[in-house]
Each structure stands twice: as C-alpha cells, then as structure tokens.
Write a protein that holds these residues in place. Structure first.
Motif, mmCIF file in Angstrom:
data_model
loop_
_atom_site.group_PDB
_atom_site.id
_atom_site.type_symbol
_atom_site.label_atom_id
_atom_site.label_comp_id
_atom_site.label_asym_id
_atom_site.label_seq_id
_atom_site.Cartn_x
_atom_site.Cartn_y
_atom_site.Cartn_z
ATOM 1 N N PHE A 1 -0.037 1.435 -11.073
ATOM 2 C CA PHE A 1 0.499 0.830 -10.010
ATOM 3 C C PHE A 1 -0.110 -0.196 -9.788
ATOM 4 O O PHE A 1 0.949 -1.082 -8.856
ATOM 5 N N PHE A 2 -0.438 -1.134 -10.316
ATOM 6 C CA PHE A 2 -0.669 -2.411 -10.191
ATOM 7 C C PHE A 2 0.239 -3.662 -10.737
ATOM 8 O O PHE A 2 1.108 -3.949 -10.268
ATOM 9 N N GLY A 3 1.172 -2.402 -11.827
ATOM 10 C CA GLY A 3 2.138 -3.772 -11.925
ATOM 11 C C GLY A 3 3.456 -2.952 -11.168
ATOM 12 O O GLY A 3 4.061 -4.244 -11.432
ATOM 13 N N LEU A 4 3.169 -2.327 -10.713
ATOM 14 C CA LEU A 4 4.355 -1.495 -9.902
ATOM 15 C C LEU A 4 4.459 -2.656 -9.101
ATOM 16 O O LEU A 4 5.569 -3.532 -8.231
ATOM 17 N N VAL A 5 3.513 -3.324 -8.057
ATOM 18 C CA VAL A 5 3.641 -3.639 -7.199
ATOM 19 C C VAL A 5 3.781 -5.181 -7.787
ATOM 20 O O VAL A 5 4.542 -6.358 -6.685
ATOM 21 N N GLU A 6 2.667 -6.060 -8.574
ATOM 22 C CA GLU A 6 3.477 -6.974 -9.127
ATOM 23 C C GLU A 6 4.023 -7.472 -8.953
ATOM 24 O O GLU A 6 5.068 -8.890 -9.019
ATOM 25 N N GLN A 7 5.691 -7.000 -9.960
ATOM 26 C CA GLN A 7 6.702 -6.345 -10.353
ATOM 27 C C GLN A 7 7.109 -6.481 -8.564
ATOM 28 O O GLN A 7 8.364 -7.549 -9.049
ATOM 29 N N GLN A 8 7.361 -5.922 -8.025
ATOM 30 C CA GLN A 8 8.118 -5.895 -6.565
ATOM 31 C C GLN A 8 8.080 -7.347 -6.062
ATOM 32 O O GLN A 8 8.423 -8.146 -5.287
ATOM 33 N N TYR A 9 6.912 -7.175 -5.784
ATOM 34 C CA TYR A 9 6.156 -8.831 -4.402
ATOM 35 C C TYR A 9 5.286 -9.921 -5.445
ATOM 36 O O TYR A 9 4.812 -10.648 -4.772
ATOM 37 N N GLY A 10 4.885 -10.665 -6.756
ATOM 38 C CA GLY A 10 4.828 -11.016 -6.900
ATOM 39 C C GLY A 10 2.923 -11.595 -6.896
ATOM 40 O O GLY A 10 2.551 -12.254 -7.590
ATOM 41 N N VAL A 11 2.201 -10.338 -7.056
ATOM 42 C CA VAL A 11 0.867 -10.583 -6.635
ATOM 43 C C VAL A 11 0.564 -9.056 -6.986
ATOM 44 O O VAL A 11 0.443 -7.766 -7.281
ATOM 45 N N ARG A 12 -0.899 -9.669 -7.864
ATOM 46 C CA ARG A 12 -1.130 -8.181 -8.392
ATOM 47 C C ARG A 12 -2.356 -8.100 -7.543
ATOM 48 O O ARG A 12 -2.901 -8.278 -7.330
ATOM 49 N N LEU B 1 0.400 -0.957 0.051
ATOM 50 C CA LEU B 1 -0.236 -0.117 0.568
ATOM 51 C C LEU B 1 0.556 1.282 0.084
ATOM 52 O O LEU B 1 0.767 2.309 -0.771
ATOM 53 N N SER B 2 1.896 1.369 0.463
ATOM 54 C CA SER B 2 2.826 2.397 0.752
ATOM 55 C C SER B 2 3.604 2.463 -0.729
ATOM 56 O O SER B 2 3.640 3.895 -0.813
ATOM 57 N N MET B 3 3.217 1.690 -2.072
ATOM 58 C CA MET B 3 3.323 2.477 -3.107
ATOM 59 C C MET B 3 3.578 3.272 -3.750
ATOM 60 O O MET B 3 3.374 3.886 -5.186
ATOM 61 N N GLY B 4 1.541 3.108 -3.169
ATOM 62 C CA GLY B 4 1.154 4.604 -4.057
ATOM 63 C C GLY B 4 0.419 5.547 -3.089
ATOM 64 O O GLY B 4 -0.193 6.009 -3.715
ATOM 65 N N GLY B 5 0.888 5.823 -2.198
ATOM 66 C CA GLY B 5 1.405 7.334 -1.211
ATOM 67 C C GLY B 5 2.299 8.039 -1.928
ATOM 68 O O GLY B 5 3.172 7.939 -2.602
ATOM 69 N N SER B 6 1.853 9.044 -1.576
ATOM 70 C CA SER B 6 2.864 10.619 -1.723
ATOM 71 C C SER B 6 4.513 10.148 -0.907
ATOM 72 O O SER B 6 3.828 9.245 -0.235
ATOM 73 N N LEU C 1 -4.901 8.101 8.098
ATOM 74 C CA LEU C 1 -5.870 7.806 8.148
ATOM 75 C C LEU C 1 -7.157 8.374 7.559
ATOM 76 O O LEU C 1 -8.320 8.322 7.062
ATOM 77 N N ASP C 2 -6.825 9.648 8.150
ATOM 78 C CA ASP C 2 -8.136 10.632 7.658
ATOM 79 C C ASP C 2 -7.961 10.602 6.239
ATOM 80 O O ASP C 2 -8.220 11.668 5.717
ATOM 81 N N ASN C 3 -6.007 11.172 5.932
ATOM 82 C CA ASN C 3 -5.829 11.871 4.409
ATOM 83 C C ASN C 3 -5.058 11.272 4.249
ATOM 84 O O ASN C 3 -3.429 11.315 4.723
ATOM 85 N N PRO C 4 -4.618 9.622 3.237
ATOM 86 C CA PRO C 4 -3.709 8.967 3.112
ATOM 87 C C PRO C 4 -3.168 9.131 2.102
ATOM 88 O O PRO C 4 -1.523 8.236 1.999
ATOM 89 N N GLU C 5 -3.533 10.545 0.976
ATOM 90 C CA GLU C 5 -2.723 10.561 -0.339
ATOM 91 C C GLU C 5 -2.295 9.809 -0.726
ATOM 92 O O GLU C 5 -0.607 9.340 -1.528
ATOM 93 N N LEU C 6 -2.969 8.628 -1.079
ATOM 94 C CA LEU C 6 -2.764 7.317 -1.960
ATOM 95 C C LEU C 6 -2.725 8.624 -3.735
ATOM 96 O O LEU C 6 -3.294 6.971 -3.995
ATOM 97 N N GLU C 7 -2.036 8.708 -4.039
ATOM 98 C CA GLU C 7 -2.015 9.553 -5.411
ATOM 99 C C GLU C 7 -1.408 9.034 -6.464
ATOM 100 O O GLU C 7 -1.885 9.410 -7.367
ATOM 101 N N LYS C 8 -0.519 7.703 -5.927
ATOM 102 C CA LYS C 8 -0.773 6.802 -6.990
ATOM 103 C C LYS C 8 -0.854 5.723 -7.561
ATOM 104 O O LYS C 8 -1.251 5.160 -8.292
ATOM 105 N N ILE C 9 -2.641 4.979 -7.129
ATOM 106 C CA ILE C 9 -3.362 4.822 -6.496
ATOM 107 C C ILE C 9 -4.421 4.712 -7.548
ATOM 108 O O ILE C 9 -4.760 4.271 -8.500
ATOM 109 N N SER C 10 -4.647 6.198 -7.458
ATOM 110 C CA SER C 10 -6.207 6.557 -8.386
ATOM 111 C C SER C 10 -6.563 8.433 -8.018
ATOM 112 O O SER C 10 -5.883 9.048 -7.282
#
Length: 439
Positions: A180-191, A118-123, A363-372
């Motif tokens: 983001f999907f490809g980034l996580v899959e490449q690193q951890y083998g799960v999409r 999840l951290s890979m998708g944050g600011s 939790l109030d503002n996770p800033e997941l800007e690389k996900i959505s």
C-alpha cells in the motif's frame, strides 16, 4: 449458495445506488431551475450597471443571449474540478453549521487528496462509499487518479499562490501491508508514514507540513495524535495569490460591522475605478463580485445586504455549477472597492463531519483491508489552512477617476478562491469578524 447470496447482495446494492442516483438527478433538476432563476436576477443587474458604466452594455447583451443550458464541464479535468469543488462545498456546509457566528475556513483540495489516498487501501465496497462522498461517482473516469494528480500539479504551480500537504499517518502496530505504501507513493508522490506515537511524531508531522507549504503552515499539531491503533489523515494548505490589478492600502484602520456587537477596526485596502465582474442575487439577498487574480485564479465575494453572521441560505446555494454560472453571467463594472486585508490561520479536526457527508456506515467499518491485516479505523482528519491577501498586483488601474459604484466589504461576508482553468475550489471562507483572525 454463497455465489447466489453474493449476487443477490450486489443486486440490492445496485438498486440502492440506482435509487440514490435517481434522487440526485431530481435534486440536480431542481437546482438547475433555481440557478436559471438566479441568473435572471444577475442579468437584470446589468440594467443598473449600464447607467453607471458604459462598458457594461456589451457584456450584458452577450450574457442575456446565453440562457440556454450548455454542458458546463466537458473534460476529465473540469469534471474533476467540479467533483472536488462539490465535495468542498458539502464539507464547508457541515463545518459552518457547527456555529453560524464564527469565522470558518477550508481548503478542500488537500482533504480530497488525502481521502483519495485512503480510498486506495479500501475494499471495493468501501471505495464506492468514499467515492460517493468525494463526488467521484459522477465522473465515470477510469483514469481518476491520474486526472486528480494532473489537476493538483496544475493548481499548485507557483503563480497561483497555493501550496498543499496531504498524507496518511498509520499506527505501526497495525501490521501494515507495505504494498500500500508503494501504491500511494507511485501515484501521488508522497509515502504514507508509520508512527510510533508521542511527541516525536508531532515534530515529524509538523516539520513535514512546514516543508510542503514553504514554511507557511507552522505548528500543524499542538498535541500528539490519538494513541488508538488507527489511521490519521493530515491535510494543510497555504494561499497567497496576487491580484491582477493592484490596490492602494489605506493608511489607517476602518470600521468593520459585526453582527450583534460594536464595530471593530481592521486594516483595509482600497482602489477607485477597479475592474470587477458583479451581480445581485435578490433570492440570496447579496451582491456577488468576482475579482481577477493572477494565473487564472479569481476570488468570489458574497456580501449580504444586511449585517448578519447567519449565511445558511447562501452556504446552501453553493455548487460547482452555480459558481460556474456566475463566472459566465456576472457583468463587468468598475467600482470604488474596499476590502479587508486578510491574514488568517485556522485549524480543526474534520473527522466528526464525515458522517454528515454520508460516511457514518463507512466510519464504523471502513474495510481498509489493503492497508492492514487488522481492522483499522480512521481516528483523525486534521486540517489547517493559512491565507494572506495583500494590495500588490502587476497592473495599475487604467483610470483613477472616482467610480459611480461603491463596493465596501465592511460587514460579514463569504468568499471563495477558484481556479478558472479547472474550476477547482482552492479555498473557501466565512469572515464574521476579521479582528479575531491571526497568523
């Protein structure tokens, strides 16, 4: 003007981080002094063992000569093991504090992996907040993701008995960024998986968790995920390690003392002259025993002197350094040992606990800007574990003569499963009433 404001903001943030790190350093110094005091109590236990088991004398002398502090974690892998363990101890304390009178179980590595994905998708700011909660800020490891990936592969080798599942599930209507999907899959083998919501998603998740854990973790979800347009974290684990030295299982049920209630009858396994490492911590009021399992895995059992379900003091003492100290200072002994046969399944949503780990603002503002492109929040952190212990092992005791020392785990206790190579915490649990455990 904006650049100046940004620099000022970064300066304030840097000062806050520095103050926080200084406070943590002071806490570490206090903890180190406390560990040294506890080590003294553990070493004094060698005097008792020397009367009961001549084999303890050499171990006691060796341990007594090593009181000077040495750096316990010196490689990227052991530092990562310490970080994920400390995250696990913090999370376990938060979970255990909900109710001191209940059984509680946790496998922190699968949670660490999922939140790291999840951290890979944050600011940058959001990632820094998550890293602090995950204890990664202590590592200074530019190859953090590779180190974690390698450690996970190591602890999941077949002989260790651990299988895990960690994945992100995202609401499809979030307008997701495919990179983001490809980034996580490449690193951890799960999409990461985009879901529509509803009962079909429950089957999708349950089938995936079952597959990842060799069909040992079943019915991960019993109801649909929240319908909010957010992100759900899934983490699960199964553990069934084998002892190095096998047990003989007793024929019937034996009494297990329960705090404030009548004893319950549970299946036990027993063995005379069983090799362990052992010590007494008088500050914590407990006997600590380390039992070796196959493939460099071991179980630590913390058995309070009295029948009590309140283990807050003991739970607060747990850190990666304290447990590493134990592994070096507990003394060899041969005991007549009796343990409950554990078969358990436990599930919970860990989301309400993240605020206790310093993530309230995140939790109030996770800033997941690389996900959505839309503001997305975390809506659940579902976690389920299944574990079994059994008498089998690959060695028989070298001598079956009745032991001078007796160690009966017949009252509430705390235990942890640890990978000795990396120091990673694989599993941790508080057993208050084994009668209520079931798979």
């Amino acid at each position: 003007m904006r650049a100046a404001e940004g620099a000022e903001t970064r300066g304030v943030s840097g000062e806050e981080d520095s103050l926080s790190e200084q406070a943590e350093t002071l806490i570490d110094v206090e903890k180190r002094a406390e560990r040294m005091k506890r080590t003294t109590f553990l070493l004094l236990f060698g005097v008792v063992l020397s009367f009961c088991d001549a084999q303890s004398e050499t171990g006691g002398e060796e341990a007594a000569g090593e009181e000077e502090h040495v750096e316990l974690f010196t490689t990227p892998t052991t530092k990562m093991g310490a970080a994920t363990s400390d995250f696990g101890y913090n999370l376990f304390r938060a979970l255990a504090s909900r109710d001191a009178s209940t059984n509680v179980f946790l496998s922190p590595l699968s949670v660490s992996e999922a939140l790291t994905q999840l951290s890979m998708g944050g600011s940058e700011h959001a990632q820094r907040q998550l890293y602090r909660a995950l204890r990664y800020h202590t590592l200074q490891d530019p190859q953090l993701h590779n180190t974690l990936k390698d450690m996970l592969a190591s602890v999941r080798t077949a002989g260790k008995g651990l299988s895990t599942a960690a994945r992100l599930y995202l609401a499809r209507r979030l307008r997701l960024k495919q990179e983001f999907f490809g980034l996580v899959e490449q690193q951890y083998g799960v999409r990461p998986k985009a879901l529509l919501g509803g009962s079909k998603d429950v089957k999708e998740i349950n089938d995936w968790v079952s597959q990842q854990t060799g069909k040992k973790v079943q019915r991960f979800l019993t109801k649909p995920l929240p319908r909010a347009a957010g992100i759900s974290v899934v983490s699960a684990a199964y553990f069934k390690g084998k002892w190095t030295t096998r047990f003989a299982q007793s024929g019937g049920l034996e009494n297990f003392q329960v705090d404030g209630a009548a004893p319950v009858h549970v299946p036990m396994m027993q063995q005379d002259n069983y090799p362990v490492k052992m010590g007494v911590d008088s500050d914590l009021g407990c006997t600590i025993t380390q039992i070796q399992m196959q493939d460099d895995v071991s179980m630590f059992i913390f058995l309070p002197e009295d029948v009590t379900s309140n283990m807050t003091l003991l739970e607060e003492s747990l850190t990666s350094e304290f447990v590493q100290d134990l592994s070096m200072t507990l003394l060899p002994a041969k005991v007549s040992i009796t343990l409950p046969v554990l078969k358990l399944s436990y599930s919970t949503d860990l989301l309400p606990l993240l605020g206790d780990l310093g993530l309230s603002e995140w939790l109030d503002n996770p800033e997941l800007e690389k996900i959505s492109t839309q503001a997305a929040k975390l809506i659940s952190v579902n976690h389920k574990v299944t574990m079994e212990t059994a008498p089998e092992g690959n060695q028989y005791p070298s001598d079956t003569t009745p032991s001078h020392l007796t160690y009966r785990v017949d009252r509430p206790f705390l235990y942890l499963i640890r990978d000795e190579t990396s120091g990673a915490l694989l599993f941790i649990g508080r057993v208050v009433n084994p009668k209520s455990l079931s798979i």
